[in-house]
Design a protein around this motif. Structure first.
Motif, mmCIF file in Angstrom:
data_model
loop_
_atom_site.group_PDB
_atom_site.id
_atom_site.type_symbol
_atom_site.label_atom_id
_atom_site.label_comp_id
_atom_site.label_asym_id
_atom_site.label_seq_id
_atom_site.Cartn_x
_atom_site.Cartn_y
_atom_site.Cartn_z
ATOM 1 N N HIS A 230 0.810 -1.221 0.000
ATOM 2 C CA HIS A 230 0.000 0.000 0.000
ATOM 3 C C HIS A 230 0.843 1.272 0.000
ATOM 4 C CE1 HIS A 230 0.921 -0.967 4.156
ATOM 5 N NE2 HIS A 230 0.828 0.330 4.400
ATOM 6 N N SER A 231 2.146 1.147 0.308
ATOM 7 C CA SER A 231 2.962 2.354 0.391
ATOM 8 C C SER A 231 4.012 2.470 -0.721
ATOM 9 C CB SER A 231 3.640 2.430 1.757
ATOM 10 O OG SER A 231 4.525 1.354 1.926
ATOM 11 N N VAL A 232 4.003 1.580 -1.689
ATOM 12 C CA VAL A 232 4.950 1.688 -2.803
ATOM 13 C C VAL A 232 4.577 2.909 -3.627
ATOM 14 C CG1 VAL A 232 5.744 0.617 -4.944
ATOM 15 C CG2 VAL A 232 5.399 -0.789 -2.911
ATOM 16 N N CYS A 233 5.525 3.843 -3.782
ATOM 17 C CA CYS A 233 5.249 5.011 -4.628
ATOM 18 C C CYS A 233 6.409 5.321 -5.564
ATOM 19 C CB CYS A 233 4.824 6.232 -3.823
ATOM 20 S SG CYS A 233 5.644 6.525 -2.301
ATOM 21 N N GLU A 234 7.614 5.049 -5.183
ATOM 22 C CA GLU A 234 8.786 5.285 -6.019
ATOM 23 C C GLU A 234 9.208 3.967 -6.675
ATOM 24 O OE1 GLU A 234 10.527 8.305 -6.187
ATOM 25 O OE2 GLU A 234 8.979 9.240 -4.962
ATOM 26 N N PRO A 235 9.780 4.023 -7.873
ATOM 27 C CA PRO A 235 10.342 2.788 -8.453
ATOM 28 C C PRO A 235 11.403 2.217 -7.519
ATOM 29 C CG PRO A 235 10.264 4.534 -10.094
ATOM 30 C CD PRO A 235 9.923 5.166 -8.772
ATOM 31 N N GLN A 236 11.425 0.906 -7.397
ATOM 32 C CA GLN A 236 12.368 0.238 -6.509
ATOM 33 C C GLN A 236 13.078 -0.877 -7.256
ATOM 34 O OE1 GLN A 236 10.783 -0.931 -2.690
ATOM 35 N NE2 GLN A 236 9.219 0.655 -2.786
ATOM 36 N N VAL A 237 14.277 -1.190 -6.808
ATOM 37 C CA VAL A 237 15.044 -2.282 -7.388
ATOM 38 C C VAL A 237 15.541 -3.156 -6.243
ATOM 39 C CG1 VAL A 237 17.035 -2.932 -8.792
ATOM 40 C CG2 VAL A 237 15.781 -0.833 -9.320
ATOM 41 N N SER A 238 15.323 -4.459 -6.374
ATOM 42 C CA SER A 238 15.841 -5.427 -5.411
ATOM 43 C C SER A 238 17.021 -6.129 -6.068
ATOM 44 C CB SER A 238 14.756 -6.448 -5.045
ATOM 45 O OG SER A 238 15.307 -7.491 -4.265
ATOM 46 N N ARG A 239 18.162 -6.106 -5.383
ATOM 47 C CA ARG A 239 19.361 -6.750 -5.905
ATOM 48 C C ARG A 239 19.802 -7.844 -4.927
ATOM 49 N NH1 ARG A 239 19.814 -1.473 -7.589
ATOM 50 N NH2 ARG A 239 20.423 -1.194 -9.759
ATOM 51 N N VAL A 240 19.986 -9.045 -5.474
ATOM 52 C CA VAL A 240 20.524 -10.152 -4.687
ATOM 53 C C VAL A 240 21.621 -10.815 -5.505
ATOM 54 C CG1 VAL A 240 18.406 -10.583 -3.383
ATOM 55 C CG2 VAL A 240 18.799 -11.835 -5.475
ATOM 56 N N GLU A 241 22.588 -11.354 -4.799
ATOM 57 C CA GLU A 241 23.691 -12.016 -5.481
ATOM 58 C C GLU A 241 23.192 -13.240 -6.236
ATOM 59 O OE1 GLU A 241 27.908 -14.075 -4.300
ATOM 60 O OE2 GLU A 241 27.160 -12.445 -3.051
ATOM 61 N N GLY A 242 23.634 -13.394 -7.456
ATOM 62 C CA GLY A 242 23.289 -14.562 -8.255
ATOM 63 C C GLY A 242 21.982 -14.451 -9.013
#
Length: 159
Positions: free
Chosen positions: A45-57
Motif C-alpha cells: 500500500h505504500s509503494v510510490c517510487e520505483p524500486q530495485v531489489s538486488r541479490v547475489e546470483g
C-alpha cells in the motif's frame, strides 16, 4: 523456505490445483498471488517510487507504481536485460492489486517472450480464461522464485 514468518497461501479455501481454469480457481490463484506478492513487498500500500531489489546470483528485480486508486494499485514487475538492441524488460508483468478483496491479478505480460519455450506455451493458449490462467500461474511461480532467491522491496512512505 524463507516465508515461515509470513502469511502462507496453503490455507486458500479452494485449491487452484484441483480444478484448473475455473473462475473459482482463478480467484484463488489471485489470492495466492496477493499473499506471495506481500512476501516480496510487505508494504504494498505504500509503494510510490520505483524500486530495485538486488541479490547475489540473480538479475535486479524492478518494481514500479503505474496507478493507484482508493481500492486498487497497479504495479509493473520485471527484470531488465541488457541486449545489443538496448535494455529489454522480460517478463514485464503488469499486476493489479485489489486491496479490499486481497487479490493480485497479472493483467498483462510481455506479449512476445525472448525465450522460445515461454513463447511456444503462450501461443498455444488463445482463449481469454487460458490467457489469464497462464499469466497468473507464471506470476505465482515467479513470485515464489523471487522470494526464494532473497528479493525484497522496502515500503516507501506515502506522500
Amino acid at each position: 523456505m524463507l516465508v515461515d514468518a509470513f502469511e502462507t497461501d496453503t490455507n486458500c479455501p479452494v485449491s487452484w490445483q484441483a480444478r484448473s481454469r475455473s473462475f473459482v480457481s482463478l480467484m484463488t490463484l489471485y489470492e495466492s498471488n496477493h499473499i506471495r506478492l506481500s512476501w516480496l513487498a510487505p508494504q504494498l500500500h505504500s509503494v510510490c517510487e520505483p524500486q530495485v531489489s538486488r541479490v547475489e546470483g540473480d538479475c535486479p528485480l524492478h518494481l514500479a507504481l503505474e496507478d493507484r486508486s482508493r481500492y486498487t494499485t497497479t504495479l509493473r514487475l520485471t527484470y531488465i536485460f541488457e541486449d545489443e538492441a538496448g535494455p529489454a524488460a522480460d517478463p514485464d508483468v503488469r499486476i493489479r492489486i485489489y486491496h479490499d478483496a486481497r487479490l493480485a491479478e497479472a493483467q498483462s505480460c510481455v506479449r512476445w517472450h525472448r525465450h522460445g519455450l515461454l513463447e511456444s506455451i503462450r501461443s498455444r493458449l488463445a482463449r481469454d480464461m487460458d490467457e489469464r490462467w497462464m499469466r497468473n500461474i507464471m506470476l505465482n511461480k515467479w513470485l515464489e522464485y523471487c522470494v526464494e532467491r532473497g528479493h525484497r522491496f522496502a515500503g516507501s512512505p506515502l506522500r
